[in-house]
Design an enzyme around this catalytic site. Sequence first.
Site, PDB file in Angstrom:
ATOM      1  N   ARG A 164     152.416  -8.157 113.330  1.00 32.81           N
ATOM      2  CA  ARG A 164     151.432  -7.457 112.996  1.00 32.81           C
ATOM      3  C   ARG A 164     150.687  -7.542 113.893  1.00 32.81           C
ATOM      4  NH1 ARG A 164     154.509  -6.611 109.288  1.00 32.81           N
ATOM      5  NH2 ARG A 164     153.852  -6.427 107.260  1.00 32.81           N
ATOM      6  N   SER A 238     149.968  -4.040 102.311  1.00 33.73           N
ATOM      7  CA  SER A 238     148.648  -5.480 102.666  1.00 33.73           C
ATOM      8  C   SER A 238     147.649  -5.306 103.217  1.00 33.73           C
ATOM      9  CB  SER A 238     149.872  -6.255 102.952  1.00 33.73           C
ATOM     10  OG  SER A 238     150.677  -6.638 102.589  1.00 33.73           O
ATOM     11  N   GLU A 334     144.635  -6.341 108.076  1.00 31.06           N
ATOM     12  CA  GLU A 334     145.404  -5.658 108.200  1.00 31.06           C
ATOM     13  C   GLU A 334     144.674  -4.075 108.751  1.00 31.06           C
ATOM     14  OE1 GLU A 334     149.374  -4.311 107.739  1.00 31.06           O
ATOM     15  OE2 GLU A 334     149.176  -6.570 106.914  1.00 31.06           O
TER      16      GLU A 334
END
Length: 338
Positions: A164, A238, A334
């Site tokens: 990520r 998420s 995130e």
Amino acid sequence: MKIHNNISLKAYNTFGIESIATQFVEIDSIDALKEVLKYIEDHHLNYYILGGGSNTLFSQNFDGIVIHLQIKGITIIKENSNAVLLKVCAGENWHELVMWSLAQGYTGLENLALIPGNVGSSPIQNIGAYGVEVKDVIDCVEVMEVTTQSIQKIMHSECQFGYRDSIFKKSKRKYIVTAVSFNLKKNQSQVNTTYGAIQSVLIQKGIVQPTALDIANTVIQIRQSKLPDPKVLGNSGSFFKNPVISKTLFSKLQSLFPEIPHYPAPDDQVKLAAGWLIEQAGFKGKRFGEVGVHEQQALVLVNYGNAQGTEVVALAQKIQQTVLTQFGVTLEMEVNIV
Ligand code: EPU
């Protein structure tokens, strides 16, 4: 270039959070992007680049100009009987690209089906799911360098892709992603079924030799069973990254919780499942006013309708604090908080 004033961003973020931008502009070409960046420079404005709005949480009104990137187009750069190199503009919808590529017989994106958002965001986050990360198929990324307003090609090796993570995430104010080139396969029967959940669904369906389309349909089925549809229940997928911790801390945790899910990570570290930690901390399925933690997947925070960005942030911080106290593990968000 038409600049709108005082625009609600509720329909432009998958969390469905109300926030007012003082200015808002739709950009559908490289020239228009140059023009708006000059305008921003001349007027010393704050700006935010918005794609599909699937990884953004507006925690307040936005004092500045929101640039809604809508540059469209898919071009075949080169192809032979086994492979194709596609250049896809940033404003194309991610899932539509996945399904379109499969309909053409191009494979490589099937495990990434149904991820919300646009193509331009995919390399920034290095989106990933079900055993594949987008870096696995990216050839290069085209960006506009904000200060010079010139287009540059950043090759895969220069993108600093990680979990990520990428150079585009690290230097957000430097580059605006305008297009992504993907290396896809043709006439290929090989698929990635390494992720346990994919294997289980294929067995249930009695599929022995899955095609890429079977994989996409399986991923769609798994995602629909676990993840809330943003059109029904506002969310950003998420909310936290899965934490990567030292082997020493992991050994301690494993002796206390032998069943703790874990995966190997680079540099002799261990990746944990944030969803598991949040569930153990007692948050799964809990509702706090207009916000909550999804009942099927604790990694997903949801808006029950009228949540404010600040309420989501407060819940996220409460989760971070509880997980830190209980497990000694720091959860990193995130989602981009604006
Ligand atoms: N788990 C729990 N409780 C939960 C959720 C998960 O115990 O509430 C456990 C599961 O049982 C499993 C492990 O945690 O042992 C991992 O769960 P899952 O397979 O659902 O994946 P994840 O690690 O929670 C990651 C990505 C997702 C991606 C899935 C599938 C991150 C931050 N998330 O989730 O990506 O779809 O793997 O590959 O890496 C996203 O980034 O927005 C996203 C949805």
